[in-house]
Motif scaffolding. Structure first.
Motif, PDB file in Angstrom:
ATOM      1  N   ILE A   1      -6.221  -5.804   3.324  1.00 36.61           N
ATOM      2  CA  ILE A   1      -5.958  -5.430   4.440  1.00 36.61           C
ATOM      3  C   ILE A   1      -5.536  -7.619   4.627  1.00 36.61           C
ATOM      4  O   ILE A   1      -4.703  -7.422   5.143  1.00 36.61           O
ATOM      5  CB  ILE A   1      -7.251  -6.065   5.810  1.00 36.61           C
ATOM      6  CG1 ILE A   1      -7.905  -4.558   5.617  1.00 36.61           C
ATOM      7  CG2 ILE A   1      -6.959  -5.972   6.629  1.00 36.61           C
ATOM      8  CD1 ILE A   1      -8.586  -4.491   6.302  1.00 36.61           C
TER       9      ILE A   1
ATOM     10  N   SER B   1       1.790  -9.823   4.568  1.00 38.57           N
ATOM     11  CA  SER B   1       3.036  -9.893   3.918  1.00 38.57           C
ATOM     12  C   SER B   1       3.868  -8.968   5.459  1.00 38.57           C
ATOM     13  O   SER B   1       4.860  -9.710   5.515  1.00 38.57           O
ATOM     14  CB  SER B   1       3.391  -8.140   3.824  1.00 38.57           C
ATOM     15  OG  SER B   1       2.565  -8.272   2.231  1.00 38.57           O
ATOM     16  N   TRP B   2       2.806  -8.742   6.003  1.00 41.68           N
ATOM     17  CA  TRP B   2       3.678  -8.588   7.416  1.00 41.68           C
ATOM     18  C   TRP B   2       4.119  -8.885   8.322  1.00 41.68           C
ATOM     19  O   TRP B   2       5.015  -9.390   9.064  1.00 41.68           O
ATOM     20  CB  TRP B   2       2.261  -7.432   7.695  1.00 41.68           C
ATOM     21  CG  TRP B   2       3.136  -6.366   9.132  1.00 41.68           C
ATOM     22  CD1 TRP B   2       3.743  -6.774   9.478  1.00 41.68           C
ATOM     23  CD2 TRP B   2       1.386  -5.835  10.610  1.00 41.68           C
ATOM     24  NE1 TRP B   2       3.931  -5.873  11.206  1.00 41.68           N
ATOM     25  CE2 TRP B   2       2.413  -5.313  11.076  1.00 41.68           C
ATOM     26  CE3 TRP B   2       0.597  -5.117  10.494  1.00 41.68           C
ATOM     27  CZ2 TRP B   2       1.328  -4.264  12.231  1.00 41.68           C
ATOM     28  CZ3 TRP B   2       0.628  -4.128  11.085  1.00 41.68           C
ATOM     29  CH2 TRP B   2       0.053  -3.848  11.869  1.00 41.68           C
TER      30      TRP B   2
ATOM     31  N   ASN C   1      -1.875  -7.251   3.413  1.00 40.05           N
ATOM     32  CA  ASN C   1      -1.241  -6.627   3.359  1.00 40.05           C
ATOM     33  C   ASN C   1      -0.760  -7.148   5.750  1.00 40.05           C
ATOM     34  O   ASN C   1       0.296  -7.256   5.207  1.00 40.05           O
ATOM     35  CB  ASN C   1      -1.746  -5.198   4.182  1.00 40.05           C
ATOM     36  CG  ASN C   1      -1.113  -4.204   2.753  1.00 40.05           C
ATOM     37  OD1 ASN C   1       0.169  -3.494   2.561  1.00 40.05           O
ATOM     38  ND2 ASN C   1      -2.033  -3.693   1.986  1.00 40.05           N
ATOM     39  N   VAL C   2      -1.368  -7.912   6.106  1.00 38.04           N
ATOM     40  CA  VAL C   2      -1.231  -8.661   6.907  1.00 38.04           C
ATOM     41  C   VAL C   2      -0.433  -9.810   6.263  1.00 38.04           C
ATOM     42  O   VAL C   2       0.784  -9.979   7.989  1.00 38.04           O
ATOM     43  CB  VAL C   2      -2.861  -9.795   7.295  1.00 38.04           C
ATOM     44  CG1 VAL C   2      -2.594 -10.069   8.690  1.00 38.04           C
ATOM     45  CG2 VAL C   2      -3.413  -8.258   7.940  1.00 38.04           C
TER      46      VAL C   2
ATOM     47  N   TYR D   1       1.257  -7.877  -1.431  1.00 38.21           N
ATOM     48  CA  TYR D   1       0.829  -6.659  -0.461  1.00 38.21           C
ATOM     49  C   TYR D   1       0.540  -5.605  -2.141  1.00 38.21           C
ATOM     50  O   TYR D   1      -0.578  -5.340  -2.014  1.00 38.21           O
ATOM     51  CB  TYR D   1       1.147  -5.347   0.094  1.00 38.21           C
ATOM     52  CG  TYR D   1       2.481  -4.576  -0.339  1.00 38.21           C
ATOM     53  CD1 TYR D   1       2.706  -3.937  -0.618  1.00 38.21           C
ATOM     54  CD2 TYR D   1       4.213  -5.337  -0.246  1.00 38.21           C
ATOM     55  CE1 TYR D   1       3.819  -3.426  -1.324  1.00 38.21           C
ATOM     56  CE2 TYR D   1       4.593  -5.262  -0.280  1.00 38.21           C
ATOM     57  CZ  TYR D   1       5.196  -4.437  -1.478  1.00 38.21           C
ATOM     58  OH  TYR D   1       5.977  -3.243  -1.768  1.00 38.21           O
TER      59      TYR D   1
END
Lengths: 473, 329
Positions: free
Chosen positions: A209, A215-216, A212-213, A337
């Motif tokens: 998580i 990268s986001w 990805n957070v 990610y």
């Protein structure tokens, strides 16, 4: 004696801790402190050697290096294009670490880089170690590390620096990153403490998580370095004037990235050592790790200790990330990610090699980077490549796994080194042989023998008769 | 829709088999955190085999057979590698977490060392077959109508093998004497020993089965979803499988549900942009405008949410992680 200690360890394992390494470290560590009151460092050190913690670590290292060398030798023998002498050269270069090049300037640079790279590794090692002390396996260090990077990069790049308050920005960035790590460590802590969910699974989930957070958060943001057509990296924090003070260390190791981060990491290790070994909180932490039920019975709040240790653990891992990225000269590949940072995972071997001892973590992280630099040189000077250093480290950890097995022979080995000849000579000889890598067959101790007898007499009557023998000892 | 099911299988199958691998060793009492390393090593073994077959031109006209031989070799490689875990954890009574971590480091180190020396690069990409057919796309393709396609055609042969293995292994663990004995060794080895079961032998068996399945899973993973590239990583699939195994409560049914749920969500995440669920030409998920990362997070977050509600029912094998000592009865 050794039988008792082993039993205690196994009981501790049954009480909820799956990490007997922590328990083993505790046993010898607290014994030494209790005995001397912290006055005579030298005596404590010799006690440790006699207890076998340090010596068994050294034996593990020696075995790992020897076996790594054997692999090099095998590769050299069976590969026509590699001369056999190359294996010996390779061993020399690996052991030389940063010194292998033999050129002054190069050595200073590589040493500086080694210390700089050891900084985040030391912190993630401490993170894993503090969780081990509490019987938790924090495999979530990579995620906490990434959250730390995100927090510190964002604050460092958006802080309004006009020269005078750059250091304030640095502190703020460090704190923000660390805080994010604390929060990220809190998630597995909460699941473990209040819901009883295995921390390993939650840590793995939070890792991905976080990946990805991060990268986001960075995608299309103002923090990316978009100059020159590349977009894969964030801006260096130095572009906003925020960088960790060098304290003149860069003059000592010219050209390298070294800064005062390494000093902070060492200080963190010392503080952690004091907290774990000299405070009530540290005692509770270890007690909860050794046997949760007993700790609860003694009136300690197990939940609180689990939460706190995971939060501290997350904070330490994230702080390591901050110290790395706030160097100012580091570009961060923000598309994380698909791959978690190795530094997070490598905290695990660092902690294991140090038997979760914070002071030990200082040395084990430096050692890992030392060997790592040796591997880097190996790729440059020989036909082998940098993965040999990973191989050696892996083998060392493998041996560290049965350190307690090796430690069983330690009194004999210590006796051997002290020159105690005579009637114990035979046993000590066997023990040295066992230390040299022939552990499976060389040991004169009871358990393997008993085991062998059990296997030989497998039939129905065998085990019970053997069991009586075991209980009689 | 067919595409989604097909993709889900690709995501699910490696997770399923590797989670089963984890289950086998843990039910026998050995924590196998080394699955990631075992997968890497097995994948490497399989990839080298396929490489050798294609370079020598043997069996060139039957790629399915090459694939199956590759799977066998990868399982053997995985079992061999897991023997190291068995040796440390059973014979030398090592701490199982430490031994597993060491093997997780050892596998990429050995594999990359060899790949770099012999192939001069950081990863081993399996070559394509002479006909231009890539071995990573060996599909069974026998044009069935409509919905059945997803299940019976355009599927990898490995999918059927894994599903067959799944059933066989579940039966083995729950319906045979061997399985009962193995489970006993994970729950109460002292009791098992007093009933005449050789605990060490059972634990070796569990670890080796685990290694074989893990190696097979690694090879299937690299051939079906990672583009036929063996290297120093399987993108954390081994750890994910461990998570799925814990999620599935160390039971085959739970593991199947867990890996299917996870595989489905993961594959929605990876193909949301081209996903047309009801076939009306509207890409609903894409039109929402959320970034890829959001969909990537969903499977992990879903596991956490499910755990939040099912917590407390989790039951690990009682004796896992504790080296068996005869003197402790």
């Amino acid at each position: 004696m050794s039988e008792n200690r082993k039993n205690a360890q196994i009981h501790a394992g049954a009480g909820g801790s799956q990490i007997p390494a922590a328990g083993g470290g505790d046993g010898t560590g607290s014994g030494g402190i209790g005995g001397t009151g912290g006055k005579n460092v030298f005596r404590r050190l010799t006690e440790r050697i006699r207890g076998g913690t340090l010596l068994s670590s050294l034996v593990c290292i020696a075995c790992g290096i020897l076996l790594g060398f054997a692999v090099l030798l095998l590769l050299a023998i069976f590969t026509p294009s590699i001369p056999v002498g190359e294996a010996f050269r390779g061993l020399g270069i690996i052991l030389g670490g940063p010194f292998a090049s033999g050129r002054g300037g190069d050595i200073a640079f590589t040493l500086g880089e080694m210390l700089f790279e050891a900084t985040p590794l030391m912190m993630t090692g401490l993170a894993v170690a503090v969780a081990f002390k509490n019987g938790l396996f924090n495999i979530g260090a990579p995620g906490q590390y990434l959250m730390g990077i995100m927090g510190s990069v964002m604050v460092a790049l958006s802080f309004p620096t006009d020269g005078s308050n750059a250091f304030l920005g640095w502190i703020l960035a460090l704190l923000t990153g660390t805080l994010l790590g604390v929060l990220w460590g809190m998630i597995p802590g909460f699941f473990k403490a209040f819901l009883g969910v295995n921390e390993v699974i939650v840590c793995i989930m939070t890792n991905w998580i976080a990946a990805n957070v991060v990268s986001w958060a960075f995608k299309d943001s103002v923090f990316l370095n978009v100059g020159g057509g590349k977009t894969a990296y964030t801006l260096k924090t130095a572009e906003n004037g925020i960088a960790t003070p060098k304290l003149g260390l860069d003059r000592l190791f010219p050209g390298s990235n070294i800064d005062m981060g390494i000093l902070i990491a060492v200080a963190a290790a010392v503080v952690l050592y004091i907290v774990i070994n000299k405070t009530t909180f540290g005692y509770e932490l270890k007690a909860c790790g050794a046997n949760r039920e007993a700790a609860r019975y003694a009136g300690m709040s197990v939940r609180r200790n689990i939460m706190l240790s995971m939060m501290i653990s997350g904070g330490l891992a994230a702080m390591g990330a901050c110290l790395y990225i706030l160097n100012g000269n580091i570009e961060f590949a923000w598309e994380t990610y698909a791959r978690l940072p190795d530094t997070g995972f490598n905290g695990i071997p660092v902690a294991l090699l140090a038997t979760s001892d914070p002071i030990g973590v200082i040395f084990s992280s430096l050692f890992l980077r030392y060997i790592g630099k040796g591997g880097y040189n190996l790729a440059g000077y020989t036909m082998f490549n940098e993965y040999v250093s990973d191989l050696i480290v892996a083998l060392i950890i493998y041996f560290a796994g049965f350190a307690s097995f090796i430690r069983m022979f330690m009194p004999q080995v210590a006796g051997f080194f002290a020159g105690l000849a005579g009637r114990r000579k035979k046993a000590a000889g066997g023990a040295v042989q066992a230390g040299g890598g022939t552990v499976p067959d060389g040991g004169p101790s009871d358990p393997p023998g008993g085991q062998k007898a059990g296997q030989a007499g497998e039939a129905d009557g065998g085990p019970s008769a053997d069991g009586e023998g075991g209980s009689a000892k | 829709m067919i595409f989604l099911i097909q993709q889900t299988f690709i995501c699910t199958i490696p997770l399923l088999i590797v989670a089963m691998a984890g289950m086998f060793s843990e039910r026998s009492g050995i924590i196998n955190i080394a699955l990631d390393g075992i997968m890497i090593f097995g994948a490497f073994g399989g990839a080298v085999t396929v490489y050798a077959f294609i370079k020598t031109g043997a069996l060139a006209d039957s790629p399915q057979l090459i694939y199956i031989v590759g799977m066998l070799v990868s399982a053997a490689a995985g079992a061999l590698f897991s023997a190291l875990l068995g040796l440390a954890a059973i014979r030398l009574r090592s701490d199982q977490t430490i031994a597993g971590t060491a093997l997780n480091m050892l596998a990429p180190a050995v594999v990359l060392l060899i790949i770099k020396i012999f192939f001069m690069q950081d990863k081993l990409v399996m070559p394509t077959l002479p006909g231009g057919l890539s071995l990573t796309f060996v599909l069974i393709d026998n044009d069935l109508p409509g919905f059945l396609q997803a299940f019976f055609s355009r599927a990898y042969i490995s999918t059927y093998i894994v599903l067959g293995l799944y059933i066989a292994l579940s039966v083995l663990l729950y319906k045979t004497r061997f399985g009962l004995r193995m489970r006993a060794c994970g729950e109460h080895p002292q009791a098992a020993d007093s009933a005449g079961i050789n605990v060490h032998r059972m634990r070796y068996a569990g670890t080796l089965i685990s290694g074989a399945l893990g190696g097979l899973g690694g090879f299937i993973y690299i051939t079906t979803s990672a583009g036929g590239t063996a290297g120093g990583t399987v993108a954390g699939m081994g750890f994910l499988a461990i998570a799925i195994m814990i999620f599935g409560n160390w039971k085959p049914v739970g593991i199947a549900l867990g890996s299917f749920l996870f595989g489905l969500l993961r594959c929605v995440g990876s193909s949301y942009a081209s996903l047309d669920i009801n076939g009306d030409g509207v890409f609903m998920l894409k039109d929402l405008g959320l970034p890829m990362y959001f969909y990537n997070i969903i499977p992990y977050a879903a596991v956490l949410v499910v755990l939040m509600f099912t917590a407390g029912k989790s039951r690990a094998p009682k004796a896992e992680g504790i080296p068996y000592d005869k003197g402790m009865r």
